[in-house]
Motif scaffolding. Structure first.
Motif, PDB file in Angstrom:
ATOM      1  N   ASP A  57     -57.624 -11.326  25.895  1.00 56.54           N
ATOM      2  CA  ASP A  57     -56.406 -12.487  26.381  1.00 56.54           C
ATOM      3  C   ASP A  57     -56.646 -13.540  25.270  1.00 56.54           C
ATOM      4  OD1 ASP A  57     -55.438  -9.507  28.058  1.00 56.54           O
ATOM      5  OD2 ASP A  57     -57.663 -10.305  29.665  1.00 56.54           O
ATOM      6  N   PHE A  58     -57.215 -13.751  24.674  1.00 59.16           N
ATOM      7  CA  PHE A  58     -57.581 -14.954  24.007  1.00 59.16           C
ATOM      8  C   PHE A  58     -56.543 -15.527  22.607  1.00 59.16           C
ATOM      9  CE2 PHE A  58     -59.600 -17.163  20.527  1.00 59.16           C
ATOM     10  CZ  PHE A  58     -59.421 -18.523  21.571  1.00 59.16           C
ATOM     11  N   LYS A  59     -56.070 -16.518  23.284  1.00 53.38           N
ATOM     12  CA  LYS A  59     -55.282 -16.787  22.190  1.00 53.38           C
ATOM     13  C   LYS A  59     -55.217 -18.739  22.439  1.00 53.38           C
ATOM     14  CE  LYS A  59     -50.830 -14.349  23.145  1.00 53.38           C
ATOM     15  NZ  LYS A  59     -49.268 -14.562  24.178  1.00 53.38           N
ATOM     16  N   LEU A  60     -55.997 -18.876  21.268  1.00 54.02           N
ATOM     17  CA  LEU A  60     -56.149 -19.782  20.975  1.00 54.02           C
ATOM     18  C   LEU A  60     -54.556 -21.367  21.246  1.00 54.02           C
ATOM     19  CD1 LEU A  60     -58.305 -22.240  19.755  1.00 54.02           C
ATOM     20  CD2 LEU A  60     -57.237 -22.062  17.297  1.00 54.02           C
ATOM     21  N   SER A  61     -53.398 -20.894  21.082  1.00 49.56           N
ATOM     22  CA  SER A  61     -52.222 -21.365  21.749  1.00 49.56           C
ATOM     23  C   SER A  61     -52.411 -21.706  23.408  1.00 49.56           C
ATOM     24  CB  SER A  61     -51.092 -20.977  21.140  1.00 49.56           C
ATOM     25  OG  SER A  61     -51.418 -19.719  21.559  1.00 49.56           O
TER      26      SER A  61
END
Length: 218
Positions: A57-61
């Motif tokens: 689920d990780f998104k840097l944005s």
């Protein structure tokens, strides 16, 4: 099978078992991370082997900034005959400076953790040296016996090694979204008695920092 050949093959197995691994094994985990079971072998952006887990689920944005915490030693660093306290201090300071600069290239650094931010925690878990990998011309019984004797006597060339464990936490939930265990090689040293200093380890640090800068954005 003739006994000399059996002995040679047995020695070869011992030597190969002592060759350096490209990634940290389970006995080299420090306990700094809460859960190592999710880590999987993968390649860093520069093509080096590492152990990593990224939350699906990780998104840097999704995050506006990173709260960077200073690099620590875990467990607490203790100088040895090969690695002095001055070297430990210089290695930590250099890594901290370079890593903080690299992280700031990816996301703005924030002064306080809060919703919409990540917390970065990093630990140096070992500064060490280990025997170099076997070369192809050593993987024959006679040469293996020689290499084994050199290793046992401490005269075999070694790689300086830096072990690092790091994680990114979602500041709101406190849960990790990225975890990494990295083993990086610095310069070689002639034998097991040669002191290790920051000059040998700078290339290992620079390599890891480059991978932070080029870590794929999501």
């Amino acid at each position: 099978m003739r006994l000399p050949l059996v002995a040679g093959l047995a020695t070869l197995c011992v030597v190969l078992a002592g060759c350096s691994s490209k990634v940290a094994d389970t006995t080299q985990y420090s306990g700094y991370l809460a859960d190592y079971s999710k880590l999987k072998p993968t390649e860093s952006p520069s093509g080096h082997q590492t152990l990593r887990w990224v939350s699906p689920d990780f998104k840097l944005s999704d995050y506006r900034g990173i709260y960077y915490t200073p690099v620590v030693y875990y467990p607490a660093a203790k100088p040895t005959a090969r690695v002095s306290q001055a070297t430990l201090d210089k290695v930590r300071a250099y890594l901290d400076q370079q890593l903080k600069t690299a992280v700031a290239e990816r996301k703005p650094l924030v002064n306080q953790a809060g919703p919409g931010t990540l917390v970065m925690k990093t630990a140096i878990t070992a500064v060490n040296a280990e025997n170099q990998d076997m070369k192809f011309y050593e993987v024959v019984p006679v040469a293996a016996v020689v290499a084994s004797t050199m290793a046992a006597s401490g005269h075999r060339t070694q790689n300086s090694v830096l072990f690092l464990e790091a994680e990114l936490l979602d500041a709101k939930t406190g849960k990790p979204v990225v975890e990494v265990v990295r083993k990086a090689y610095g310069k070689t040293v002639p034998n097991s008695s040669t002191p290790i200093n920051e000059a040998e380890l700078k290339s290992a640090i620079d390599e890891m920092v480059r991978d932070v800068v080029t870590f794929p954005a999501q």
